[in-house]
Enzyme design. Structure first.
Site, mmCIF file in Angstrom:
data_model
loop_
_atom_site.group_PDB
_atom_site.id
_atom_site.type_symbol
_atom_site.label_atom_id
_atom_site.label_comp_id
_atom_site.label_asym_id
_atom_site.label_seq_id
_atom_site.Cartn_x
_atom_site.Cartn_y
_atom_site.Cartn_z
ATOM 1 N N PRO A 31 -3.812 -0.415 -4.654
ATOM 2 C CA PRO A 31 -4.241 0.963 -4.372
ATOM 3 C C PRO A 31 -3.630 1.593 -3.110
ATOM 4 C CG PRO A 31 -5.940 -0.565 -3.697
ATOM 5 C CD PRO A 31 -4.850 -1.391 -4.351
ATOM 6 N N CYS A 32 -2.334 1.820 -3.138
ATOM 7 C CA CYS A 32 -1.677 2.413 -1.971
ATOM 8 C C CYS A 32 -2.140 3.856 -1.741
ATOM 9 C CB CYS A 32 -0.161 2.320 -2.092
ATOM 10 S SG CYS A 32 0.503 3.123 -3.546
ATOM 11 N N HIS A 33 -2.813 4.458 -2.722
ATOM 12 C CA HIS A 33 -3.376 5.795 -2.500
ATOM 13 C C HIS A 33 -4.467 5.758 -1.425
ATOM 14 C CE1 HIS A 33 -5.946 4.015 -5.653
ATOM 15 N NE2 HIS A 33 -6.922 4.737 -5.125
#
Length: 161
Positions: free
Chosen positions: A127-129
């Site tokens: 989840p780089c968001h």
């Protein structure tokens, strides 16, 4: 053999790529997937990817906060280190690029952490968001407004749960 399946969502389709029992890539729009498709010619197989597509649909419908998907991280040792750290960020939490750099004990690597996020080929799953700049959203696959809209959408989706 390389397989794919897709799932429609608010902004386009999500395409999931599976190779040898591992998810290796996830694309968040049709145009990104089309380049991969042209080069590798994956075969559509919704049955092989049924569980992964179901888990992503549950996530998008706020019914799932974590994934049970076998995946393979494809990148440099540094990128893998960053992505593994990002995997530990809890659902709806947010950290900064500098937080991640500090946590991996490379305080001056803030920009490199951002570059690793940009190269993440398993968005949502890794989840780089959930990683942002100190002053704004930062980037998401670069600074294209389309992807920043998706990053904002994913963050708001998690916050609303």
């Amino acid at each position: 053999m390389i397989y794919f399946s897709s799932l429609p969502y608010k902004y386009s389709n999500i395409y999931v790529i599976k190779e040898n029992d591992f998810v290796t890539r996830l694309f968040l729009n049709d145009s990104s997937f089309s380049y991969f498709y042209e080069e590798f010619k994956p075969k559509r197989n919704d049955l092989i990817l049924e569980d992964e597509i179901t888990q992503l649909a549950e996530y998008l419908n706020r019914k799932r906060k974590s994934f049970n998907i076998k995946f393979k991280l494809l990148g440099t040792n540094f990128e893998k280190l960053v992505w593994e750290r990002i995997l530990s960020i809890e659902y709806s939490d947010v950290k900064t690029y500098s937080d991640i750099a500090t946590e991996i004990k490379m305080i001056s690597a803030t920009r490199a952490v951002g570059n690793a996020c940009r190269k993440n080929v398993l968005p949502i799953i890794v989840p780089c968001h959930r990683v942002v700049s100190k002053k704004d959203l930062g980037g998401f696959f670069g600074k294209k407004s389309e992807f920043l809209t998706i990053k904002s959408y994913l963050l708001n989706l998690e916050r609303a749960s």
